[in-house]
Design a protein around this motif. Structure first.
Motif, PDB file in Angstrom:
ATOM      1  N   UNK A  76       0.814  -1.227   0.000  1.00  0.00           N
ATOM      2  CA  UNK A  76       0.000   0.000   0.000  1.00  0.00           C
ATOM      3  C   UNK A  76       0.843   1.270   0.000  1.00  0.00           C
ATOM      4  N   UNK A  77       1.754   1.361  -0.942  1.00  0.00           N
ATOM      5  CA  UNK A  77       2.610   2.547  -1.078  1.00  0.00           C
ATOM      6  C   UNK A  77       1.910   3.590  -1.937  1.00  0.00           C
ATOM      7  N   UNK A  78       1.871   4.803  -1.443  1.00  0.00           N
ATOM      8  CA  UNK A  78       1.223   5.898  -2.171  1.00  0.00           C
ATOM      9  C   UNK A  78       2.299   6.784  -2.781  1.00  0.00           C
ATOM     10  N   UNK A  79       2.127   7.093  -4.074  1.00  0.00           N
ATOM     11  CA  UNK A  79       3.070   7.966  -4.772  1.00  0.00           C
ATOM     12  C   UNK A  79       2.308   8.985  -5.600  1.00  0.00           C
ATOM     13  N   UNK A  80       2.776  10.227  -5.582  1.00  0.00           N
ATOM     14  CA  UNK A  80       2.309  11.269  -6.495  1.00  0.00           C
ATOM     15  C   UNK A  80       3.254  11.240  -7.683  1.00  0.00           C
TER      16      UNK A  80
END
Length: 114
Positions: A76-80
């Motif tokens: 569940x890694x969030x990246x912009x």
């Protein structure tokens, strides 16, 4: 890792696989929308470095490249992300190494884009 841990993967839209160098070797084309937004055709996305399509994704910050380096999964890694054509979106992903005996030969990422 057990099946309960993998249960949430059905929530993701895309699957991306890279080789040990971070070169894209498979992209689930079920969601062509994101490729269109970043200005690429499927054939332009394959066989290229996964970080080459983004202005703000150095190798050190790529989830795929991190998993290739460490051999440890990321959940569940969030990246912009901002593509080279300026399109910005958020990606939520879980990324896992692919092993061939004792060597890491690639990584697989399940992602959802917002």
């Amino acid at each position: 890792m057990n099946f309960k841990e993998l249960n949430h993967l059905s929530e993701y839209d895309n699957v991306l696989v890279v080789d040990e160098n971070g070169t894209t070797i498979f992209y689930d084309l079920a969601d062509l929308h994101i490729l269109k937004q970043i200005g690429l055709k499927p054939e332009e996305f394959l066989r290229k470095s996964v970080t080459s399509f983004y202005k703000n994704l150095p190798i050190e910050e790529s989830t795929l490249m991190t998993v290739l380096k460490t051999g440890e999964p990321l959940w569940n890694s969030k990246q912009e992300l901002t593509s080279n054509n300026g399109f910005t979106y958020t990606s939520m992903s879980s990324t896992f190494p692919i092993h061939n005996g004792t060597s890491i030969v690639g990584a697989i990422e399940f992602s959802k884009h917002y």
